[in-house]
Design an enzyme around this catalytic site. Structure first.
Site, PDB file in Angstrom:
ATOM      1  N   GLN A   1       1.692   6.402  -6.574  1.00 27.32           N
ATOM      2  CA  GLN A   1       0.420   7.065  -6.297  1.00 27.32           C
ATOM      3  C   GLN A   1       0.602   8.572  -6.520  1.00 27.32           C
ATOM      4  O   GLN A   1       1.433   9.197  -5.856  1.00 27.32           O
ATOM      5  CB  GLN A   1      -0.010   6.804  -4.853  1.00 27.32           C
ATOM      6  CG  GLN A   1      -1.418   7.291  -4.570  1.00 27.32           C
ATOM      7  CD  GLN A   1      -1.820   7.135  -3.106  1.00 27.32           C
ATOM      8  OE1 GLN A   1      -1.091   7.554  -2.221  1.00 27.32           O
ATOM      9  NE2 GLN A   1      -2.987   6.539  -2.874  1.00 27.32           N
TER      10      GLN A   1
ATOM     11  N   SER B   1       0.841  -1.203   0.000  1.00 28.75           N
ATOM     12  CA  SER B   1       0.000   0.000   0.000  1.00 28.75           C
ATOM     13  C   SER B   1       0.874   1.251   0.000  1.00 28.75           C
ATOM     14  O   SER B   1       1.945   1.264   0.611  1.00 28.75           O
ATOM     15  CB  SER B   1      -0.875  -0.016   1.259  1.00 28.75           C
ATOM     16  OG  SER B   1      -2.017   0.784   1.088  1.00 28.75           O
ATOM     17  N   PRO B   2       0.442   2.313  -0.698  1.00 26.99           N
ATOM     18  CA  PRO B   2       1.233   3.544  -0.661  1.00 26.99           C
ATOM     19  C   PRO B   2       1.310   4.087   0.764  1.00 26.99           C
ATOM     20  O   PRO B   2       0.281   4.191   1.433  1.00 26.99           O
ATOM     21  CB  PRO B   2       0.470   4.505  -1.573  1.00 26.99           C
ATOM     22  CG  PRO B   2      -0.847   3.888  -1.839  1.00 26.99           C
ATOM     23  CD  PRO B   2      -0.776   2.439  -1.494  1.00 26.99           C
TER      24      PRO B   2
ATOM     25  N   ARG C   1      -7.439   5.112  -6.045  1.00 32.11           N
ATOM     26  CA  ARG C   1      -7.858   4.840  -4.663  1.00 32.11           C
ATOM     27  C   ARG C   1      -8.985   5.799  -4.305  1.00 32.11           C
ATOM     28  O   ARG C   1      -8.866   7.006  -4.517  1.00 32.11           O
ATOM     29  CB  ARG C   1      -6.689   5.006  -3.683  1.00 32.11           C
ATOM     30  CG  ARG C   1      -7.131   4.914  -2.227  1.00 32.11           C
ATOM     31  CD  ARG C   1      -5.988   4.789  -1.245  1.00 32.11           C
ATOM     32  NE  ARG C   1      -5.496   3.408  -1.193  1.00 32.11           N
ATOM     33  CZ  ARG C   1      -4.710   2.930  -0.221  1.00 32.11           C
ATOM     34  NH1 ARG C   1      -4.312   3.713   0.760  1.00 32.11           N
ATOM     35  NH2 ARG C   1      -4.317   1.673  -0.233  1.00 32.11           N
TER      36      ARG C   1
ATOM     37  N   TYR D   1      -7.930  14.218   0.353  1.00 35.91           N
ATOM     38  CA  TYR D   1      -7.040  15.036  -0.467  1.00 35.91           C
ATOM     39  C   TYR D   1      -7.843  15.622  -1.635  1.00 35.91           C
ATOM     40  O   TYR D   1      -9.047  15.403  -1.743  1.00 35.91           O
ATOM     41  CB  TYR D   1      -5.810  14.218  -0.884  1.00 35.91           C
ATOM     42  CG  TYR D   1      -5.023  13.803   0.338  1.00 35.91           C
ATOM     43  CD1 TYR D   1      -4.471  14.779   1.182  1.00 35.91           C
ATOM     44  CD2 TYR D   1      -4.895  12.473   0.716  1.00 35.91           C
ATOM     45  CE1 TYR D   1      -3.790  14.431   2.341  1.00 35.91           C
ATOM     46  CE2 TYR D   1      -4.214  12.114   1.883  1.00 35.91           C
ATOM     47  CZ  TYR D   1      -3.665  13.090   2.685  1.00 35.91           C
ATOM     48  OH  TYR D   1      -3.006  12.756   3.841  1.00 35.91           O
TER      49      TYR D   1
ATOM     50  N   GLY E   1      -0.640  -2.369   4.125  1.00 37.69           N
ATOM     51  CA  GLY E   1       0.168  -1.233   4.559  1.00 37.69           C
ATOM     52  C   GLY E   1       1.065  -1.596   5.724  1.00 37.69           C
ATOM     53  O   GLY E   1       2.192  -2.068   5.580  1.00 37.69           O
TER      54      GLY E   1
HETATM   55  C1  LIG Z   1       2.885   5.475   7.605  1.00 39.36           C
HETATM   56  C2  LIG Z   1       1.667   5.485   6.738  1.00 39.36           C
HETATM   57  C3  LIG Z   1       1.628   6.301   5.609  1.00 39.36           C
HETATM   58  C4  LIG Z   1       0.504   6.283   4.758  1.00 39.36           C
HETATM   59  N1  LIG Z   1       0.517   7.022   3.605  1.00 39.36           N
HETATM   60  C5  LIG Z   1      -0.453   6.832   2.684  1.00 39.36           C
HETATM   61  C6  LIG Z   1      -0.323   7.363   1.374  1.00 39.36           C
HETATM   62  O1  LIG Z   1       0.698   7.943   1.009  1.00 39.36           O
HETATM   63  N2  LIG Z   1      -1.361   7.173   0.518  1.00 39.36           N
HETATM   64  C7  LIG Z   1      -2.488   6.473   0.863  1.00 39.36           C
HETATM   65  O2  LIG Z   1      -3.399   6.333   0.055  1.00 39.36           O
HETATM   66  N3  LIG Z   1      -2.596   5.921   2.093  1.00 39.36           N
HETATM   67  C8  LIG Z   1      -1.604   6.052   2.981  1.00 39.36           C
HETATM   68  N4  LIG Z   1      -1.680   5.404   4.194  1.00 39.36           N
HETATM   69  C9  LIG Z   1      -2.778   4.458   4.421  1.00 39.36           C
HETATM   70  C10 LIG Z   1      -2.318   3.048   4.013  1.00 39.36           C
HETATM   71  O3  LIG Z   1      -1.972   2.990   2.651  1.00 39.36           O
HETATM   72  C11 LIG Z   1      -3.412   2.006   4.302  1.00 39.36           C
HETATM   73  O4  LIG Z   1      -4.525   2.298   3.492  1.00 39.36           O
HETATM   74  C12 LIG Z   1      -3.839   1.997   5.762  1.00 39.36           C
HETATM   75  O5  LIG Z   1      -2.696   1.986   6.613  1.00 39.36           O
HETATM   76  C13 LIG Z   1      -4.703   0.769   6.083  1.00 39.36           C
HETATM   77  O6  LIG Z   1      -4.047  -0.413   5.707  1.00 39.36           O
HETATM   78  P1  LIG Z   1      -3.229  -1.327   6.782  1.00 39.36           P
HETATM   79  O7  LIG Z   1      -4.203  -1.690   7.851  1.00 39.36           O
HETATM   80  O8  LIG Z   1      -2.764  -2.513   5.977  1.00 39.36           O
HETATM   81  O9  LIG Z   1      -2.108  -0.501   7.289  1.00 39.36           O
HETATM   82  C14 LIG Z   1      -0.593   5.457   5.065  1.00 39.36           C
HETATM   83  C15 LIG Z   1      -0.563   4.678   6.233  1.00 39.36           C
HETATM   84  C16 LIG Z   1       0.553   4.651   7.041  1.00 39.36           C
HETATM   85  C17 LIG Z   1       0.576   3.748   8.251  1.00 39.36           C
END
Ligand SMILES: Cc1cc2nc3c(=O)[nH]c(=O)nc-3n(C[C@H](O)[C@H](O)[C@H](O)COP(=O)(O)O)c2cc1C
Length: 364
Positions: free
Chosen positions: A102, A23-24, A234, A186, A331
């Site tokens: 992204q 995930s980004p 997304r 955003y 993520g």
């Molecule tokens: C450190 C961090 C940075 C993140 N930055 C982005 C981002 O750049 N773009 C985005 O769409 N979501 C971002 N997220 C959300 C994650 O991509 C993901 O959707 C969210 O953490 C839920 O998934 P997970 O439970 O697997 O972590 C970020 C999350 C974390 C923890």
């Protein structure tokens, strides 16, 4: 035939080796580099590629300087930015993963400090800038928010161009997938949601008007992005805002159909993060956003990646096998374990379906 976590996935003309995507995740690590990638990006994204994930998606990358969340965000608005990303992209490919990026504009959520510095608004005197937004609805900071400017039609046209240019730079850097960030409050999401979009011109009001700017971005990006390379978006499937008008799952289903018709190959379904007034947000426990992706996949007949609270191989595999999503986008578990995919194959007893890097073969 039932698909499993390690079956390949065809998107546009690309074959993705497995259905685990990184995930980004913003790294806020371009210290004093004005958006240029650093060794951190090479090692961070590179090690997740070494770990075997099918797609490695680089973080929200700003299409313009004022689209950064923080001054340390990754950017992609010049040839120099593309060049700085090239070694990372080449390394990801050398590991058999597919590199994606992204593209984003942070809109009213721009100009603040990094999370570990408090995420507080930055004023121009402190290195910040004025933010742009569809309407005068400032983020409710405890401190004075950055100055805000409501976008004119000229601003909208310029931002569409910035997304198109960034797509060209992404291609120049060697990326094979673009994901547009239309989630998490955003800029693109701010236009979609009637909570943040209070315009009374052709970009606000009705559903058709609110989707106009994101649709223009998709069209502009598609003009320069090769049809054989996947285009993903997304979205936040809901704002989690119950009072007044907001963005809902029903609107998401309609939107996603329009995206698919415009050539989008996969929808990455997240939720929320539009505004702190959101209520009843579920605990970020196991599979907390999977039902949204599942509904969209069934009703809109489009490939879906699901994200949120996916941490175990069995859980990830069950999502794919039960056709709740076409891919799992992971993520935080990838932060804990860059080798999630390699470990998952071991745990699921399908080691033969993925290869450890040759120099690490002694460890297997
Ligand atoms: C450190 C961090 C940075 C993140 N930055 C982005 C981002 O750049 N773009 C985005 O769409 N979501 C971002 N997220 C959300 C994650 O991509 C993901 O959707 C969210 O953490 C839920 O998934 P997970 O439970 O697997 O972590 C970020 C999350 C974390 C923890």
């Amino acid at each position: 035939m039932v698909s499993s976590l390690f079956s390949s996935l065809r998107l546009a003309e690309l074959t993705i080796p497995n259905r685990i995507f990184v995930s980004p995740m913003c790294q806020y690590s371009c210290e004093d580099r004005d958006g240029l990638a650093t060794n951190w990006h090479l090692v961070h994204l590179g090690s997740r590629a070494t770990g075997g994930s099918g797609i490695v998606l680089a973080e929200a990358t700003a299409v313009a300087p004022d689209g950064r969340i923080t001054p340390e965000d990754l950017g992609l608005w010049s040839n120099e930015h593309a060049e700085a990303l090239r070694p990372t992209v080449e390394f990801i490919k050398s590991q058999g993963s597919i590199p994606g990026i992204q593209l984003s504009h942070a809109g009213r959520k721009a100009s603040k400090t990094r999370p570990w510095e408090g995420g507080v608004p930055l004023q121009p005197s402190g290195g910040g800038w004025s933010v742009i937004a569809p309407s005068e609805v400032p983020w409710p900071y405890d401190e004075e928010p950055p100055k805000m400017r409501v976008m004119t039609e000229t601003d909208i046209d310029r931002t569409v161009e910035q997304f198109r240019d960034a797509a060209e730079y992404a291609l120049e850097a060697g990326f094979q997938i673009i994901e547009l960030h239309a989630a998490h409050g955003y800029l693109l999401h701010e236009f979609l949601s009637p909570y943040t979009n209070r315009r009374d011109d052709k970009y606000g009001g009705s559903f058709e008007n609110r989707i106009r700017f994101p649709m223009k971005v998709i069209k502009a990006v598609s003009e320069v992005w090769p049809a054989e390379n996947p285009l993903m978006v997304r979205i936040s499937a809901t704002d989690w805002i119950e009072e007044g008008e907001s963005w809902t799952l029903e609107q998401s289903v309609r939107l996603v159909q329009r995206f698919a018709d415009a050539g989008v190959d996969l929808i990455d379904v997240s939720t929320g993060a539009l505004d702190p007034v959101a209520q009843n947000i579920p605990q970020t426990g196991p599979n907390y956003q999977v039902p949204f992706g599942e509904t969209i996949r069934k009703q809109a007949d489009v490939a879906v990646g699901t994200v949120g609270g996916i941490t175990s191989p069995q859980q990830a595999d069950a999502i794919v096998r039960n056709e709740r999503a076409d891919a799992v986008i992971i993520g935080r578990e990838h932060l804990r374990d860059p080798y999630f995919a390699l470990h998952a194959a071991e745990e699921l007893g399908v080691e033969d379906e993925i290869e450890w890097p040759d120099p690490y073969a002694y460890a297997v």
